[in-house]
Enzyme design. Structure first.
Site, short mmCIF file in Angstrom:
data_model
loop_
_atom_site.label_atom_id
_atom_site.label_comp_id
_atom_site.label_asym_id
_atom_site.label_seq_id
_atom_site.Cartn_x
_atom_site.Cartn_y
_atom_site.Cartn_z
N HIS A 58 1.00 -1.18 0.15
CA HIS A 58 0.13 -0.10 -0.07
C HIS A 58 0.77 1.07 -0.15
O HIS A 58 1.77 1.61 1.02
CB HIS A 58 -1.07 0.10 1.09
CG HIS A 58 -1.77 -1.02 1.25
ND1 HIS A 58 -3.01 -1.13 0.57
CD2 HIS A 58 -1.83 -2.39 1.73
CE1 HIS A 58 -3.60 -2.25 0.59
NE2 HIS A 58 -2.91 -3.05 1.50
N ASP A 150 -8.71 -5.34 -2.67
CA ASP A 150 -7.94 -5.43 -1.31
C ASP A 150 -8.36 -4.34 -0.30
O ASP A 150 -8.03 -3.08 -0.58
CB ASP A 150 -6.33 -5.31 -1.48
CG ASP A 150 -5.90 -5.64 -0.08
OD1 ASP A 150 -6.17 -6.97 0.38
OD2 ASP A 150 -5.04 -4.99 0.71
N HIS A 177 -9.22 -10.52 -1.40
CA HIS A 177 -9.05 -10.29 -0.07
C HIS A 177 -10.11 -10.98 0.67
O HIS A 177 -11.14 -10.82 0.48
CB HIS A 177 -9.27 -8.94 0.25
CG HIS A 177 -9.34 -8.50 1.70
ND1 HIS A 177 -8.11 -7.82 2.41
CD2 HIS A 177 -10.33 -8.60 2.45
CE1 HIS A 177 -8.79 -7.74 3.58
NE2 HIS A 177 -9.82 -8.16 3.78
N ASP A 303 1.94 -6.61 2.41
CA ASP A 303 0.73 -6.11 2.87
C ASP A 303 1.41 -5.02 3.65
O ASP A 303 0.67 -4.48 4.83
CB ASP A 303 -0.04 -6.98 3.47
CG ASP A 303 -1.52 -6.38 3.71
OD1 ASP A 303 -1.55 -5.21 3.32
OD2 ASP A 303 -2.36 -6.94 4.30
ZN LIG Z 1 -6.25 -7.17 2.47
#
Ligand SMILES: [Zn+2]
Length: 428
Positions: A58, A150, A177, A303
């Site tokens: 991210h 996600d 996800h 992640d």
């Molecule tokens: Zn996720």
């Protein structure tokens, strides 16, 4: 462009070997006498691995540049030994059009620290209502191949089926996800005895496993590629193993934090341990390690989820989900998989470079350490040990769950196509 002669690196943890890096590619490997004009770099006792590839990062830009930008996130990635990251789509605006994915892709190129491969949203605005412009994102300059909502689950089975069918046209993959929304309303931590004791709403394993089972069946039915994000339970590993056994084209990832940490940490009520999916039990951790070792789980993905302190320095139930992880990932994998004897360094190269590049269809990444391959190389000192200091980071966020732990291994040099992005542990 500087030519580098890397001396005596332990190739994938094997015998010391020289590597010649010229014009962005690995020009020679072996006992190299000398090379005119090359800058020599002593890599004695350092392990050489191919540049790491993250399928799940991210970067927060556009929209939350206070938490991370493409530049700072890729600098953190380079410090962690990565040469490519996939930028998740849950930005603001959402990466659900060709315009947004091209913007993120360009920012990555301008920064030059890491290849940034945008992930496209599956549904418009991650709303789970209507498919996004998957084809336009695939055809864009960013060449999107991985699609994911996600942060949210594509829970509607019809939409999921359509997405799986759609991405076949351009060899794409839907990264799910897996979180059944009704079973996890206001869920805060792993459901078990402990969630009852702590008075935090439980997040049952079945909420993850039911979606994975359904999607494996859907993917097999339509003959499409499916990827499962951040597998976190022993049952999920079992289901993926079963699905692969009957020929389903499914791949899966596990995060470093799920390989090391357990739900016991919730007893601190420190939201730095609040993450989605939640930390699970010791038995789950063991099953995830075994699954990664035997290849049921294809790859490690961070992640990396940066949050500014105001989103974490509050009570547990109000805090944001997520942890940073780019700069500690390889150390956690060394501790949990290499130092335990579950994987050797060649195995780490497979799970953390070759496989994720293959799943993301990144042609110039994950090619390994061989003559003619792009010089995406990381040199690490596996004997180093360091206490994790949240302030020692290139990321704009500090929400590491590993603070205070002493982890093995240190990234010393990272090369992206022959250009050092990290040298002697310092960003270039
Ligand atoms: Zn996720």
């Amino acid at each position: 462009m500087t030519t580098y002669l890397i001396r005596q690196a332990d190739l994938l943890g094997g015998a010391p070997t020289d590597l010649l890096v010229r014009d962005g590619v690995i020009a020679d490997i072996g006992d190299i006498g000398s090379s005119a004009g090359a800058e020599e770099l002593d890599a004695t006792d350092l392990v050489a691995l191919p540049g790491l590839v993250d399928l799940h990062t991210h970067l927060r830009e556009p929209g939350r540049e206070d938490a991370e930008t493409v530049l700072t996130g890729t600098q953190a990635a380079a410090r962690g030994g990565f040469t490519a990251v996939h930028a998740m789509a849950n930005t603001d605006p959402v990466a659900d059009t060709a315009g947004v994915v091209e913007q993120v892709w360009r920012l990555g190129r301008e920064g030059g620290y890491c290849d940034v491969q945008p992930v496209g949203a599956v549904t418009v605005g991650l709303s789970g209502q209507q498919l996004a412009e998957l084809g336009a994102m695939a055809d864009s300059a960013a060449g999107v191949r991985v699609f994911s909502d996600d942060g949210r689950c594509v829970s509607d089975a019809v939409l999921m089926r359509r997405a799986l069918e759609y991405v076949k046209a351009f060899d794409g993959v839907v990264a799910q996800h897996a979180q059944e929304p009704r079973l996890t309303e206001d869920a805060q931590m792993n459901e078990g005895e402990l969630s009852g004791v702590l008075g935090l709403r439980g997040w049952p394993a079945v909420a993850e496993e039911a979606v994975i089972a359904r999607d494996c069946l859907l993917a097999a039915h339509v003959g499409s590629r499916l990827h499962i994000c951040h597998v976190s339970t022993a049952g999920s590993v079992e289901i993926v193993r079963w699905a692969k056994g009957r020929g389903c084209n499914v791949t899966a990832e596990v995060t470093p934090h799920h390989l090391l940490l357990t739900d016991e940490l919730a007893t601190t009520y420190d939201p730095v341990y609040k993450v989605n999916p939640p930390l699970r039990t010791r038995a789950d951790v063991e099953a995830l390690r075994e699954g990664l070792a035997d290849g049921t789980i294809d790859c490690v993905a961070t992640d990396h989820a940066p949050h500014p302190s105001e989103d974490k320095a509050c009570e547990w139930s109000a805090a944001a989900f997520g942890m940073v992880g780019l700069e500690t990932a390889l150390s956690v994998v060394q501790q949990t998989m290499v130092d335990t004897g579950l994987l050797d360094w060649a195995g780490v190269a497979d799970r953390f470079s070759r496989r994720p590049a293959e799943i993301g269809r990144l042609g110039s990444q994950g090619r390994g350490l061989q003559i003619g391959a792009p010089a995406n190389i990381v040199l690490i000192d596996p004997a180093a040990r360091r206490p994790v200091d949240p302030g020692d980071t290139a990321s704009l966020s500090r929400n590491t769950p590993f603070e205070g732990l002493e982890l093995p291994g240190r990234v010393v040099h990272t090369f992206l196509r022959g250009v050092p992005t990290v040298a002697d542990g310092k960003l270039q």
